[in-house]
Design a protein around this motif. Structure first.
Motif, mmCIF file in Angstrom:
data_model
loop_
_atom_site.group_PDB
_atom_site.id
_atom_site.type_symbol
_atom_site.label_atom_id
_atom_site.label_comp_id
_atom_site.label_asym_id
_atom_site.label_seq_id
_atom_site.Cartn_x
_atom_site.Cartn_y
_atom_site.Cartn_z
ATOM 1 N N LYS A 55 -7.267 6.428 -14.861
ATOM 2 C CA LYS A 55 -7.601 6.146 -16.259
ATOM 3 C C LYS A 55 -7.849 4.656 -16.464
ATOM 4 C CE LYS A 55 -5.043 10.121 -18.018
ATOM 5 N NZ LYS A 55 -3.930 10.596 -18.864
ATOM 6 N N SER A 57 -7.126 2.844 -18.917
ATOM 7 C CA SER A 57 -5.990 2.149 -19.529
ATOM 8 C C SER A 57 -4.993 1.638 -18.495
ATOM 9 C CB SER A 57 -5.279 3.072 -20.521
ATOM 10 O OG SER A 57 -4.736 4.201 -19.858
ATOM 11 N N GLU A 58 -5.068 2.139 -17.255
ATOM 12 C CA GLU A 58 -4.156 1.683 -16.218
ATOM 13 C C GLU A 58 -4.470 0.270 -15.758
ATOM 14 O OE1 GLU A 58 -3.728 4.472 -13.003
ATOM 15 O OE2 GLU A 58 -3.913 6.199 -14.344
ATOM 16 N N SER A 61 -6.744 -3.608 -20.845
ATOM 17 C CA SER A 61 -6.000 -3.729 -22.103
ATOM 18 C C SER A 61 -6.862 -3.388 -23.310
ATOM 19 C CB SER A 61 -5.455 -5.156 -22.260
ATOM 20 O OG SER A 61 -6.515 -6.104 -22.237
ATOM 21 N N ASP A 62 -8.193 -3.423 -23.119
ATOM 22 C CA ASP A 62 -9.078 -3.175 -24.257
ATOM 23 C C ASP A 62 -10.454 -2.759 -23.740
ATOM 24 O OD1 ASP A 62 -9.905 -3.069 -26.945
ATOM 25 O OD2 ASP A 62 -10.719 -5.096 -26.842
ATOM 26 N N ASP A 345 -12.445 6.788 -19.207
ATOM 27 C CA ASP A 345 -12.232 5.943 -20.388
ATOM 28 C C ASP A 345 -11.355 6.693 -21.386
ATOM 29 O OD1 ASP A 345 -12.238 4.328 -22.578
ATOM 30 O OD2 ASP A 345 -14.414 4.102 -22.708
ATOM 31 N N ASP A 346 -10.053 6.494 -21.265
ATOM 32 C CA ASP A 346 -9.101 7.102 -22.202
ATOM 33 C C ASP A 346 -8.757 6.140 -23.331
ATOM 34 O OD1 ASP A 346 -7.764 5.345 -20.500
ATOM 35 O OD2 ASP A 346 -5.862 6.421 -20.680
ATOM 36 N N ILE A 347 -9.511 5.050 -23.437
ATOM 37 C CA ILE A 347 -9.292 4.082 -24.516
ATOM 38 C C ILE A 347 -10.214 4.387 -25.696
ATOM 39 C CG2 ILE A 347 -9.371 1.647 -25.174
ATOM 40 C CD1 ILE A 347 -8.681 0.942 -22.298
ATOM 41 N N LYS A 387 -6.221 7.340 -26.121
ATOM 42 C CA LYS A 387 -5.090 6.613 -26.693
ATOM 43 C C LYS A 387 -5.359 6.209 -28.134
ATOM 44 C CE LYS A 387 -3.004 4.724 -22.501
ATOM 45 N NZ LYS A 387 -1.677 5.295 -22.780
ATOM 46 N N LYS A 416 -6.372 -6.107 -17.520
ATOM 47 C CA LYS A 416 -5.025 -6.635 -17.668
ATOM 48 C C LYS A 416 -4.826 -7.832 -16.742
ATOM 49 C CE LYS A 416 -2.971 -2.164 -18.885
ATOM 50 N NZ LYS A 416 -2.015 -1.092 -18.481
#
Length: 417
Positions: A55, A57-58, A61-62, A345-347, A387, A416
């Motif tokens: 994912k 998000s791992e 951060s954005d 893309d789970d963001i 998320k 990140k």
């Protein structure tokens, strides 16, 4: 002394002089202690044995999905080159001046214009950026290199004698030096990369180790254009990788081109005797891979696709994958292969993410309006858990008015620390 890419009379001497290796196996021969102490190998072959879904998000951060300004002067065609700086995005496609955008997709200006006058060109063959000095280098279809600043002002033209060779690409290397890049075509080329000063004199080289009888079979290089890149810039330094080369070179603190790291393809590497220019018509095993490479502060992204038999293009394997290698921990992850093959893309809920280019801790991807619309109407999008549901809702609303002929989308990801 000026050296062209095909000086047969210098062939024997040049091979003796060359000191830079062009493969993983020869890395220990380097006499540069800085390179020897920091050189590392990415075990690609081992990493891809265990593919998994990862994912976004791992590692991020954005993420933002931004449409490039949907106005006539900003419309993008089939994008061939894109460069990301801290403040700008530069895009090039065939028979159009390079376009400059802000990070929010706003069109700023054309860099130069089409024509034959000063600061004008017909096509951009290759785009490279010197971000520190805010200079744009455009290798033109007229076989010279035109230089502009970030305000779009024309500065100068490099016109080297060696540029008469159409198959050669030219990029910014460092300071006022340019690098020419040339994959083997005749089977006798002594170099893959040559660094030139402003006068065109040769300063240093990276050797070619692929030779064959030029009177034998002849083909043409068949790169996986959606994957490969022979150049990227990281931390203000140019990085170089030939299509058939496992090793990435860059500048050390003494401005010497040295091997930095190696991508060990193992069983996925194209054997020397199957290189297209040597044996174009021989069958190609279905597990051979082309790779690209992009680097950020903490990560190395290795997008990849499969070789195919150019005599049987209908059998082409269109699946793509992505290897993510963490520089600090020396751990690699292989993303599960799909037709797109990227981080989920789970963001935002957007398409799977495969970086097209990077800068610092920022990575970007381009998506055409047609591909975006097809994705937003797919079950993959409708069933995707995210998320931030409000971001997915924005895409749902976007699809109600999106036209497949609209401008491209930019997926901008902050990684990140």
């Amino acid at each position: 002394m000026k050296i062209k890419h095909q000086p047969l009379q210098f062939f024997t001497v040049l091979l003796v002089v060359l000191g830079i290796c062009n493969s993983c196996q020869e890395k220990n021969k380097t006499q540069n202690t800085e390179a020897a102490s920091s050189f590392y190998t990415i075990p690609f072959d081992e990493i891809v044995k265990n593919k998994q879904e990862v994912k976004l998000s791992e590692i991020a951060s954005d993420a933002k999905i931004i449409q490039f300004e949907n106005i006539p002067e900003a419309m993008l065609g089939d994008v061939e080159d894109i460069e990301l700086t801290k403040d700008y995005i530069f895009v090039k496609f065939w028979e159009h001046p390079v376009l400059q955008f802000s990070h929010d997709g706003k069109f700023i200006r054309d860099i130069g214009k089409r024509g034959k006058g000063p600061g004008e060109y017909g096509t951009c063959m290759k785009l490279s950026i010197d971000e520190k000095n805010e200079k744009i280098y455009i290798h033109t279809g007229e076989l010279d290199v035109k230089v502009f600043n970030f305000n779009g002002d024309y500065l100068k033209t490099y016109n080297y004698e060696a540029l008469e060779n159409f198959m050669c690409f030219w990029i910014w290397g460092r300071d006022s030096c340019l690098i020419s890049y040339f994959e083997p075509i005749d089977g006798t080329e002594p170099f893959v990369f040559i660094e030139h000063d402003a006068k065109g004199d040769t300063l240093q080289t990276i050797a070619n180790h692929i030779f064959w009888d030029s009177k034998g079979e002849f083909g043409s290089i068949t790169p996986f254009f959606g994957v490969q890149n022979f150049y990227y810039c990281f931390n203000g330094k140019s990085h170089l990788k030939g299509a058939y080369n496992d090793t990435i070179y860059t500048y050390n603190n003494s401005n010497k081109l040295v091997p930095k790291y190696c991508i060990d393809l193992g069983r996925h590497k194209l054997p020397d005797d199957l290189i297209y220019e040597r044996k174009r018509t021989r069958p190609v095993p279905d597990n051979l891979i082309w790779t690209g490479v992009h680097e950020t502060s903490d990560n190395i992204f290795i997008p990849y696709g499969y070789h195919y038999d150019i005599e049987k293009p209908e059998l082409r394997n269109e699946k793509q994958g992505l290897v993510l290698y963490k520089k600090n921990t020396k751990v690699g992850l292989a993303i599960k292969e799909t037709k797109q093959g990227g981080l989920i893309d789970d963001i935002t809920g957007g398409p799977d993410f495969r970086p097209k280019t990077t800068n610092g801790n920022t990575a970007i991807m381009l998506v055409t309006a047609l591909d975006m619309k097809l994705y937003l109407e797919s079950d993959a999008f409708k069933n995707k858990a995210v998320k931030f549901p409000e971001e997915k809702e924005k895409l749902i609303q976007l699809n109600k008015t999106l036209n497949e002929n609209d401008n491209h989308f930019l997926v901008l990801v902050k990684l990140k620390d």
